[in-house]
Motif scaffolding. Structure first.
Motif, PDB file in Angstrom:
ATOM      1  N   GLN A   1     -59.236 -26.158  31.441  1.00  0.00           N
ATOM      2  CA  GLN A   1     -59.373 -25.005  30.943  1.00  0.00           C
ATOM      3  C   GLN A   1     -60.310 -24.004  31.808  1.00  0.00           C
ATOM      4  N   ILE A   2     -61.225 -24.611  32.346  1.00  0.00           N
ATOM      5  CA  ILE A   2     -62.077 -23.662  33.389  1.00  0.00           C
ATOM      6  C   ILE A   2     -62.114 -24.200  34.824  1.00  0.00           C
ATOM      7  N   ALA A   3     -61.649 -23.641  35.796  1.00  0.00           N
ATOM      8  CA  ALA A   3     -61.611 -24.108  37.096  1.00  0.00           C
ATOM      9  C   ALA A   3     -62.228 -23.181  38.120  1.00  0.00           C
ATOM     10  N   VAL A   4     -63.130 -23.925  39.116  1.00  0.00           N
ATOM     11  CA  VAL A   4     -63.641 -23.447  40.172  1.00  0.00           C
ATOM     12  C   VAL A   4     -62.599 -23.253  41.401  1.00  0.00           C
ATOM     13  N   TYR A   5     -62.369 -22.096  41.820  1.00  0.00           N
ATOM     14  CA  TYR A   5     -61.262 -22.217  43.164  1.00  0.00           C
ATOM     15  C   TYR A   5     -62.144 -21.651  44.178  1.00  0.00           C
ATOM     16  N   GLY A   6     -61.128 -21.867  45.287  1.00  0.00           N
ATOM     17  CA  GLY A   6     -61.501 -20.942  46.498  1.00  0.00           C
ATOM     18  C   GLY A   6     -60.475 -19.750  46.359  1.00  0.00           C
ATOM     19  N   PRO A   7     -60.735 -19.012  47.117  1.00  0.00           N
ATOM     20  CA  PRO A   7     -59.972 -17.469  47.132  1.00  0.00           C
ATOM     21  C   PRO A   7     -58.522 -17.577  47.401  1.00  0.00           C
ATOM     22  N   PHE A   8     -58.239 -18.610  48.318  1.00  0.00           N
ATOM     23  CA  PHE A   8     -56.928 -19.184  48.616  1.00  0.00           C
ATOM     24  C   PHE A   8     -56.170 -19.957  47.297  1.00  0.00           C
ATOM     25  N   SER A   9     -56.954 -20.861  46.729  1.00  0.00           N
ATOM     26  CA  SER A   9     -56.393 -21.817  46.008  1.00  0.00           C
ATOM     27  C   SER A   9     -56.187 -21.139  44.622  1.00  0.00           C
ATOM     28  N   TYR A  10     -57.052 -19.983  44.401  1.00  0.00           N
ATOM     29  CA  TYR A  10     -56.890 -19.158  43.056  1.00  0.00           C
ATOM     30  C   TYR A  10     -55.445 -18.378  43.423  1.00  0.00           C
TER      31      TYR A  10
ATOM     32  N   ALA B   1     -52.553 -20.576  42.672  1.00  0.00           N
ATOM     33  CA  ALA B   1     -52.222 -20.884  41.586  1.00  0.00           C
ATOM     34  C   ALA B   1     -51.837 -19.726  40.742  1.00  0.00           C
ATOM     35  N   ARG B   2     -52.601 -18.626  40.664  1.00  0.00           N
ATOM     36  CA  ARG B   2     -52.111 -17.536  40.097  1.00  0.00           C
ATOM     37  C   ARG B   2     -50.708 -16.991  40.365  1.00  0.00           C
ATOM     38  N   ASP B   3     -50.515 -16.906  41.605  1.00  0.00           N
ATOM     39  CA  ASP B   3     -49.162 -16.222  41.917  1.00  0.00           C
ATOM     40  C   ASP B   3     -48.163 -17.318  42.000  1.00  0.00           C
ATOM     41  N   GLY B   4     -48.398 -18.615  41.773  1.00  0.00           N
ATOM     42  CA  GLY B   4     -47.557 -19.694  41.409  1.00  0.00           C
ATOM     43  C   GLY B   4     -47.193 -19.990  40.012  1.00  0.00           C
ATOM     44  N   GLY B   5     -47.757 -19.005  39.137  1.00  0.00           N
ATOM     45  CA  GLY B   5     -47.495 -19.209  37.796  1.00  0.00           C
ATOM     46  C   GLY B   5     -48.543 -19.723  36.760  1.00  0.00           C
ATOM     47  N   VAL B   6     -49.546 -20.223  37.297  1.00  0.00           N
ATOM     48  CA  VAL B   6     -50.403 -20.909  36.508  1.00  0.00           C
ATOM     49  C   VAL B   6     -51.248 -19.586  35.896  1.00  0.00           C
ATOM     50  N   PRO B   7     -51.359 -19.966  34.308  1.00  0.00           N
ATOM     51  CA  PRO B   7     -51.854 -18.830  33.522  1.00  0.00           C
ATOM     52  C   PRO B   7     -53.264 -18.817  33.337  1.00  0.00           C
ATOM     53  N   ILE B   8     -53.630 -17.806  34.449  1.00  0.00           N
ATOM     54  CA  ILE B   8     -55.205 -17.819  34.572  1.00  0.00           C
ATOM     55  C   ILE B   8     -55.769 -16.475  34.667  1.00  0.00           C
TER      56      ILE B   8
ATOM     57  N   THR C   1     -55.480 -18.751  30.270  1.00  0.00           N
ATOM     58  CA  THR C   1     -55.252 -17.568  29.347  1.00  0.00           C
ATOM     59  C   THR C   1     -54.426 -18.051  28.098  1.00  0.00           C
ATOM     60  N   THR C   2     -53.974 -19.623  28.153  1.00  0.00           N
ATOM     61  CA  THR C   2     -53.200 -20.154  27.121  1.00  0.00           C
ATOM     62  C   THR C   2     -54.233 -20.487  25.810  1.00  0.00           C
TER      63      THR C   2
END
Length: 317
Positions: free
Chosen positions: A97-106, A109-116, A247-248
């Motif tokens: 539910q809560i993920a600590v990313y690097g900028p690139f991995s964020y 994820a976000r642009d790949g459709g992960v709802p965050i 965001t789910t």
């Protein structure tokens, strides 16, 4: 030290990602069902990309974990991951539910459709825009002086979706006329600490890691000494690593978690709430001198531009 070859990385990432999702399946609530019913999950899973040894990470996030538990009344489980892709895919599957990313991995994820959506990033003061740099390092006494000298060498990267451990280094190498996939022998260390230690031990001729891992973290831990490595290149400033919430989750819970990160997880607020006797005693990840500050998705548009420059396959989740 665990270093994977480039050829074996894709399969290994998929396997680790599946392992993390399966590990979380038995312990976290199905958050899509929770969102549909309007009720919160029985447990929140907090996961972090592997910037360093997993035990150290869990200790670093202990206070963050406790504050979230206290404020929401929901138990928080810290999930260890040995791969960046594992965190992305686990959050995509609704098991983190809560993920600590690097900028690139964020961005991946976000642009790949992960709802965050981003919650915040660490900064050393309340009014500072969070950021850091990638360093290229070589062992003390190396005859490698610039990125131009990397051609034909064995180079340690961190992970294909690491911002300071792969994306910005790739851009730097390309600018120097070196293809990071063809003109060097790339290996992936899995963590920034492992990349630095592989350079010190001679397993890699040179490598990349984020700035404070080189100049502070490993020195403070006694794992390397001042002068063990030389910094021969540094990147432009990279926007700070974000923590993101799924965001789910029910909107009320998303709003509450957002408020926790933006108003309660900083040293002054933690002292006021009685978690620490003084600001100096507040132990937050990455040795941050303040804590989290609010960030929006637009802060990471620069990462998207670097993706355009490098045409990295890793930019597509």
């Amino acid at each position: 030290m665990h270093i994977r070859s480039l050829r074996s990385l894709t399969a290994a990432a998929a396997a680790v990602g599946t392992a993390l999702v399966l590990a979380a399946c038995g312990s976290s609530a199905d958050q899509s069902d929770s969102a549909a019913s309007g009720s919160g999950p029985d447990k929140l899973v907090l996961a972090s990309i592997p910037s360093e040894d997993s035990t150290s990470l869990q200790q670093e996030f202990a206070l963050v974990q406790k504050v979230i538990e206290d404020e929401t009344g929901i138990p928080v489980e810290f999930q260890n991951a040995t791969d960046y892709a594992a965190v992305i895919e686990a959050q995509r599957a609704g098991k983190v539910q809560i993920a600590v990313y690097g900028p690139f991995s964020y961005v991946t994820a976000r642009d790949g459709g992960v709802p965050i959506q981003p919650l915040g990033a660490f900064a050393d003061s309340a009014d500072e825009e969070p950021g850091y740099r990638s360093y290229a390092i070589v062992p003390a006494g190396s005859d490698i002086r610039t990125l131009d000298d990397f051609r034909g060498k064995t180079i340690c990267f961190v992970d294909p979706t690491s911002t300071s451990g792969y994306l910005y280094p790739s851009a730097g190498l390309l600018e120097a006329g070196i293809d990071p996939a063809k003109d060097v022998t790339p290996v992936f260390a899995g963590g920034h600490d492992a990349s630095v230690l592989a350079v010190v031990s001679g397993q890699c001729d040179a490598g990349f890691a984020f700035d404070t891992m080189v100049t502070k973290t490993l020195i403070d831990k006694g794992e390397i000494k001042n002068g063990d490595v030389s910094v021969i290149w540094e990147s432009d400033v990279i926007p700070g690593s974000p923590t993101a919430v799924s965001t789910t989750l029910p909107q009320e819970l998303v709003d509450q978690i957002t408020d926790i990160f933006r108003t309660k997880l900083n040293r002054p607020a933690l002292v006021e709430a009685g978690y620490c006797a003084s600001e100096a005693e507040c132990k937050l990840p990455e040795g941050t001198e303040f804590g989290y500050v609010s960030v929006g998705d637009e802060l990471y548009d620069g990462i998207r531009k670097v993706c355009d420059i490098t045409n990295s396959a890793s930019c597509v989740s």
